[in-house]
Motif scaffolding. Structure first.
Motif, PDB file in Angstrom:
ATOM      1  N   ALA A  55       0.849  -1.187   0.000  1.00  0.00           N
ATOM      2  CA  ALA A  55       0.000   0.000   0.000  1.00  0.00           C
ATOM      3  C   ALA A  55       0.885   1.237   0.000  1.00  0.00           C
ATOM      4  CB  ALA A  55      -0.902  -0.013   1.222  1.00  0.00           C
ATOM      5  N   CYS A 102       0.592  -8.526  -1.626  1.00  0.00           N
ATOM      6  CA  CYS A 102       0.498  -7.108  -1.281  1.00  0.00           C
ATOM      7  C   CYS A 102       0.562  -6.945   0.225  1.00  0.00           C
ATOM      8  CB  CYS A 102      -0.796  -6.507  -1.817  1.00  0.00           C
ATOM      9  SG  CYS A 102      -0.990  -4.747  -1.430  1.00  0.00           S
ATOM     10  N   ILE A 104      -0.097  -4.705   3.465  1.00  0.00           N
ATOM     11  CA  ILE A 104      -1.005  -3.629   3.845  1.00  0.00           C
ATOM     12  C   ILE A 104      -0.931  -3.416   5.346  1.00  0.00           C
ATOM     13  CG2 ILE A 104      -2.598  -4.148   1.956  1.00  0.00           C
ATOM     14  CD1 ILE A 104      -4.412  -5.499   4.080  1.00  0.00           C
ATOM     15  N   PRO A 111      -5.645  -2.097  -1.101  1.00  0.00           N
ATOM     16  CA  PRO A 111      -5.585  -0.725  -1.615  1.00  0.00           C
ATOM     17  C   PRO A 111      -5.624  -0.664  -3.132  1.00  0.00           C
ATOM     18  CG  PRO A 111      -3.395  -1.479  -1.072  1.00  0.00           C
ATOM     19  CD  PRO A 111      -4.327  -2.589  -0.677  1.00  0.00           C
ATOM     20  N   MET A 114      -0.816   1.241  -5.075  1.00  0.00           N
ATOM     21  CA  MET A 114       0.235   0.373  -4.563  1.00  0.00           C
ATOM     22  C   MET A 114       1.558   0.665  -5.261  1.00  0.00           C
ATOM     23  SD  MET A 114      -1.629  -3.349  -4.199  1.00  0.00           S
ATOM     24  CE  MET A 114      -1.937  -3.477  -5.968  1.00  0.00           C
TER      25      MET A 114
END
Length: 204
Positions: A55, A102, A104, A111, A114
């Motif tokens: 993020a 990802c 976060i 999100p 990124m």
């Protein structure tokens, strides 16, 4: 023949987005992954992301978690030309799926904005994307990380050279120099960001 992800092409990935029902989907179990992939034709090309995304704005100080993500990708075919020749890449005409990760903030939703998590990978990605501010941000973090590895955040190297004072002193000096360079890169990043803002406002 294998597939390599390229820059996203909205026209190419539109059918994949429509089938997934979103521009990316987080999965936490094998069952969820099977369900998501079952929405696509069985011959849909599949690839794995080269690096972990994060993020935008996520820092090492944040409590974070990593999500497995399925996202559309515009893929280019990589065709072997023989044992002594370099494999060639054809035009990006194939719509496929990329499996990635990802990072976060813990408990946060997946999100939309990124960037690559690793500073080195962020520098390369932002350079290709034509994003100088984000590229310099990655450069600053990478140089600052190296400064920390030389002693500020991890004293392993200093411990390994404890019996050689001259080398130990040089390591500390180089760490300080790199930390100073990181601060200068941060200043340059902010100056370029301000210049881009002026250009958008028409004042530059």
């Amino acid at each position: 023949m294998s597939y390599t992800p390229t820059r996203l092409d909205p026209a190419v990935i539109a059918p994949i987005e429509a089938a997934l029902g979103a521009d990316q989907v987080a999965v936490a179990t094998i069952g969820q992954l099977i369900e998501v992939l079952s929405r696509l034709p069985a011959d849909t090309p599949l690839t794995v992301a080269e690096y972990t995304m994060a993020a935008a704005g996520l820092s090492y100080a944040d409590e974070e978690e990593t999500l497995a993500v399925v996202r559309p990708a515009a893929l280019t075919t990589r065709t072997s030309r023989g044992p002594s020749e370099i494999a060639l890449y054809d035009p990006p005409l194939v719509a496929g799926v990329e499996l990635g990760a990802c990072r976060i903030a813990e408990g946060a939703p997946l999100p939309q904005d990124m960037t690559p998590w690793c500073p080195h990978e962020r520098v390369v990605a932002m350079m290709h994307a034509g994003e100088p501010v984000a590229m310099l941000d990655g450069c600053q973090q990478l140089v600052d990380d190296v400064a920390g590895w030389l002693g500020r955040d991890d004293e392993s190297l200093l411990e390994w050279t404890a019996d050689t004072p001259d080398l130990r002193d040089q390591i500390e000096i180089e760490g300080l120099r790199l930390a100073h360079a990181a601060r200068r890169l941060a200043q340059l990043r902010d100056q370029i960001a301000a210049y881009e803002d002026e250009c958008r406002d028409g004042t530059a």
